[in-house]
Design a protein around this motif. Structure first.
Motif, short mmCIF file in Angstrom:
data_model
loop_
_atom_site.label_atom_id
_atom_site.label_comp_id
_atom_site.label_asym_id
_atom_site.label_seq_id
_atom_site.Cartn_x
_atom_site.Cartn_y
_atom_site.Cartn_z
N SER A 107 -10.84 -0.39 3.68
CA SER A 107 -10.80 0.96 4.22
C SER A 107 -12.04 1.71 3.77
CB SER A 107 -9.54 1.69 3.76
OG SER A 107 -9.51 1.80 2.35
N SER A 132 -6.91 -5.82 2.40
CA SER A 132 -7.34 -4.92 3.47
C SER A 132 -8.56 -4.14 3.00
CB SER A 132 -6.22 -3.96 3.85
OG SER A 132 -5.86 -3.14 2.74
N SER A 159 -13.98 5.63 3.03
CA SER A 159 -13.74 7.01 2.65
C SER A 159 -15.08 7.67 2.41
CB SER A 159 -12.89 7.09 1.38
OG SER A 159 -12.75 8.43 0.96
#
Length: 249
Positions: free
Chosen positions: A199, A197, A201
């Motif tokens: 992601s 996955s 930030s």
């Protein structure tokens, strides 16, 4: 009768063979060793989208209607001005959220006293024109916005970068699993499971909280509109995570 007995015995033998084979297959799966690893890869991307949360708060000591009308006038001006500063064809938009109107009370000696009626509204501007973020903020404040609640920078598309990072993380997972297996005198023998996955930030969240009262009361609108400073968007960190298990031989 004898034929029936022989047939029954044959079926029992066959069933026993199948059950024995089935149990053996299950045992092989359960007892088969494996090694699990987790790896990560990351990169930094320049943000191409900014979302600004602009608050408008108004109040009146006697009338909720007056507070509401005043808020609407200010919010409409801000909405119109910001709408003219964005590129809707590029996906930019302006919207209002979190509208609230309520009386504010104080309590003394178990007695409730009305202080004022307060109305709050938030105008959200979502735009790819990051370089104009400062201008938009100062324009909103010059038109009556009471404060800037938040600024968020993001990346609109990162599928390609995610795929590249997942490939890097997957290779790292295989290498790490091979090292673990070889350290125990084994080798890898196929993938048991794997998932990955991506992601994002923010590495540095900019602080641009600003109150309208910080502007000089004698400052002209033109001066206020030119008071903005550079807003540093920083970078967005993109992470790819891979969890993998490999059978060992």
């Amino acid at each position: 009768m004898r034929k029936i007995a022989i047939a029954a015995l044959s079926v029992a033998v066959i069933c026993g063979f199948v059950l024995k084979g089935g149990q053996g297959a299950i045992a092989d799966v359960i007892e088969r060793g494996f090694v699990s690893v987790s790896t990560m890869a990351n990169t930094e991307l320049p943000p191409d989208v900014v979302e600004i949360n602009i608050a408008v708060q108004t109040s009146d000591e006697k009338s909720l209607q007056k507070a509401t009308e005043q808020n609407k006038q200010i919010s409409d001006k801000i909405y119109t001005a910001l709408s003219s500063m964005i590129n809707k064809e590029a996906g930019d938009y302006v919207k209002t959220i979190n509208y609230n109107a309520a009386p504010i009370y104080s309590y003394k000696n178990d007695k409730k006293n009305l202080i004022k009626y307060e109305v709050s509204n938030n105008v959200i501007v979502h735009t790819k024109s990051i370089k104009d973020a400062g201008k938009m903020i100062d324009k909103a404040i010059s038109l009556g916005a009471t404060n800037i609640n938040d600024i968020q920078f993001s990346v609109s598309e990162y599928d390609k970068q995610c795929n590249d990072l997942l490939s890097v993380a997957a290779k790292k997972a295989y290498t790490r699993a091979s090292i673990l297996a070889s350290s125990a005198g084994n080798g890898l023998n196929g993938i048991k499971s794997m998932n990955g996955s991506c992601s994002t930030s923010e590495s540095a969240r900019p602080q641009y909280r600003m109150l309208a009262k910080n502007l000089s009361a004698s400052a002209s609108v033109d001066a206020a509109e030119n008071s903005y400073g550079p807003i540093q968007a920083g970078v967005i960190k993109l992470f790819a995570n891979v969890n993998a298990s490999y059978f060992i031989k």
